[in-house]
Design a protein around this motif. Structure first.
Motif, PDB file in Angstrom:
ATOM      1  N   ILE A  40       0.880  -1.171   0.000  1.00  0.00           N
ATOM      2  CA  ILE A  40       0.000   0.000   0.000  1.00  0.00           C
ATOM      3  C   ILE A  40       0.914   1.216   0.000  1.00  0.00           C
ATOM      4  O   ILE A  40       1.667   1.447   0.952  1.00  0.00           O
ATOM      5  N   VAL A  41       0.879   1.971  -1.089  1.00  0.00           N
ATOM      6  CA  VAL A  41       1.859   3.018  -1.336  1.00  0.00           C
ATOM      7  C   VAL A  41       1.173   4.376  -1.353  1.00  0.00           C
ATOM      8  O   VAL A  41       0.084   4.533  -1.914  1.00  0.00           O
ATOM      9  N   LEU A 166       0.850  -7.948   8.616  1.00  0.00           N
ATOM     10  CA  LEU A 166       0.670  -6.522   8.349  1.00  0.00           C
ATOM     11  C   LEU A 166       1.939  -5.799   8.788  1.00  0.00           C
ATOM     12  O   LEU A 166       2.353  -5.906   9.944  1.00  0.00           O
ATOM     13  N   ALA A 167       2.557  -5.075   7.862  1.00  0.00           N
ATOM     14  CA  ALA A 167       3.818  -4.382   8.145  1.00  0.00           C
ATOM     15  C   ALA A 167       3.657  -2.904   7.805  1.00  0.00           C
ATOM     16  O   ALA A 167       3.326  -2.558   6.672  1.00  0.00           O
ATOM     17  N   ASP A 168       3.891  -2.048   8.795  1.00  0.00           N
ATOM     18  CA  ASP A 168       3.718  -0.604   8.620  1.00  0.00           C
ATOM     19  C   ASP A 168       5.082   0.076   8.627  1.00  0.00           C
ATOM     20  O   ASP A 168       5.706   0.232   9.675  1.00  0.00           O
ATOM     21  N   GLU A 169       5.561   0.449   7.454  1.00  0.00           N
ATOM     22  CA  GLU A 169       6.865   1.121   7.289  1.00  0.00           C
ATOM     23  C   GLU A 169       7.954   0.398   8.105  1.00  0.00           C
ATOM     24  O   GLU A 169       8.617   1.003   8.952  1.00  0.00           O
ATOM     25  N   PRO A 170       8.158  -0.889   7.867  1.00  0.00           N
ATOM     26  CA  PRO A 170       9.050  -1.667   8.743  1.00  0.00           C
ATOM     27  C   PRO A 170      10.506  -1.237   8.716  1.00  0.00           C
ATOM     28  O   PRO A 170      11.269  -1.602   9.610  1.00  0.00           O
ATOM     29  N   GLU A 180      17.547  -2.813   4.101  1.00  0.00           N
ATOM     30  CA  GLU A 180      17.605  -3.785   3.004  1.00  0.00           C
ATOM     31  C   GLU A 180      17.730  -5.213   3.542  1.00  0.00           C
ATOM     32  O   GLU A 180      17.072  -6.130   3.043  1.00  0.00           O
ATOM     33  N   THR A 181      18.552  -5.380   4.557  1.00  0.00           N
ATOM     34  CA  THR A 181      18.730  -6.703   5.158  1.00  0.00           C
ATOM     35  C   THR A 181      17.431  -7.199   5.783  1.00  0.00           C
ATOM     36  O   THR A 181      17.040  -8.368   5.605  1.00  0.00           O
ATOM     37  N   VAL A 182      16.752  -6.323   6.509  1.00  0.00           N
ATOM     38  CA  VAL A 182      15.500  -6.691   7.169  1.00  0.00           C
ATOM     39  C   VAL A 182      14.426  -7.026   6.132  1.00  0.00           C
ATOM     40  O   VAL A 182      13.693  -8.019   6.276  1.00  0.00           O
ATOM     41  N   MET A 183      14.338  -6.225   5.056  1.00  0.00           N
ATOM     42  CA  MET A 183      13.309  -6.494   4.051  1.00  0.00           C
ATOM     43  C   MET A 183      13.585  -7.799   3.318  1.00  0.00           C
ATOM     44  O   MET A 183      12.656  -8.563   3.028  1.00  0.00           O
ATOM     45  N   ALA A 184      14.845  -8.078   3.018  1.00  0.00           N
ATOM     46  CA  ALA A 184      15.166  -9.348   2.365  1.00  0.00           C
ATOM     47  C   ALA A 184      14.739 -10.518   3.242  1.00  0.00           C
ATOM     48  O   ALA A 184      14.179 -11.518   2.755  1.00  0.00           O
ATOM     49  N   LEU A 185      14.971 -10.398   4.547  1.00  0.00           N
ATOM     50  CA  LEU A 185      14.572 -11.447   5.484  1.00  0.00           C
ATOM     51  C   LEU A 185      13.055 -11.569   5.541  1.00  0.00           C
ATOM     52  O   LEU A 185      12.508 -12.683   5.533  1.00  0.00           O
ATOM     53  N   ILE A 206      10.864  -0.772  -2.453  1.00  0.00           N
ATOM     54  CA  ILE A 206      10.350  -1.876  -1.636  1.00  0.00           C
ATOM     55  C   ILE A 206       9.016  -2.348  -2.194  1.00  0.00           C
ATOM     56  O   ILE A 206       8.768  -3.553  -2.342  1.00  0.00           O
ATOM     57  N   ALA A 207       8.156  -1.402  -2.540  1.00  0.00           N
ATOM     58  CA  ALA A 207       6.840  -1.759  -3.076  1.00  0.00           C
ATOM     59  C   ALA A 207       6.955  -2.597  -4.341  1.00  0.00           C
ATOM     60  O   ALA A 207       6.156  -3.508  -4.577  1.00  0.00           O
TER      61      ALA A 207
END
Length: 226
Positions: A40-41, A166-170, A180-185, A206-207
């Protein structure tokens, strides 16, 4: 085709104070299939986080409703809605939302304990090992870096095997490399578990990694391309 895991049905959210009425979301209507990742962008203040809170049943719509796995969440009382969240949803927030007086292990155990799981300690330890924090089980949040805290939050979210994450601007509180590391995980764990991911972000890179993007502008869902 199977029934959607999430159905947002003509949802409007407005707030009224002494200055008048402000409509935050205007007639939002969409469905999300199971196992899909959706971003959701929108710009800050566009209504993204309000929409996520409505999907979670943490806020109430002015009109319309949300169905989670076929269940109208706003037809439930608060206790039943909380129970549905505990069974079906995992959450990852920008501010981590870890409990400071609990260790990493205890933070991850907590949702399992609330569900009455007797294997909470072993499952939590395994999940922290999965996110690379097997040596940090006894550490409190204040002794962990931001990236480590968000990995604890990921472990806590996935340990209950939620139908929906549900992830809000993680990555909002993290530097670029750590984010980047967290999003890849997160994406890797999401694929492994077959969870439906709903990700609020203003970061279009990211989107772009999600299966689908929903764009919100001034509280309105923009028409989908194609």
């Amino acid at each position: 085709m199977s029934d959607p895991i999430i159905a947002v049905e003509h949802v409007t959210r407005a707030v009224t104070d002494s200055t008048g009425t402000l409509t935050i979301l205007h007639d939002i209507d969409f469905q999300l299939p199971r196992r899909q990742s959706t971003a959701i962008v929108g710009a800050s203040g566009s209504g993204k986080s309000t929409l996520l809170a409505l999907i979670a049943g943490l806020d109430h719509p002015t009109s319309g409703t949300v169905r989670l796995d076929g269940e109208d969440i706003f037809a439930l009382d608060e206790d039943a809605r909380a129970g549905l969240r505990a069974r079906k949803l995992g959450f990852v927030f920008q501010s981590f939302q870890l409990l400071g007086h609990l260790t990493a292990l205890e933070n991850v155990m907590l949702p399992l304990e609330l569900l009455g799981r007797r294997d909470a300690r072993a499952r939590a330890a395994d999940m922290l090992q999965r996110v690379g924090l097997g040596a940090r089980l006894g550490h409190h949040p204040r002794t962990l870096s931001g990236g480590e805290q968000q990995r604890v939050a990921l472990a806590r979210a996935f340990v209950v095997e939620p139908a929906v994450l549900l992830a809000d601007e993680p990555t909002g509180s993290l530097d670029h490399a750590t984010g980047e590391t967290v999003m890849a995980l997160m994406f890797e764990m999401n694929r492994e578990s077959g969870t439906t991911l709903v990700l609020v972000t203003h970061d279009r890179s990211i989107a772009a990694r999600c299966d689908r993007q929903l764009h919100i502008e001034a509280g309105r869902l923009l028409p989908q391309a194609g």
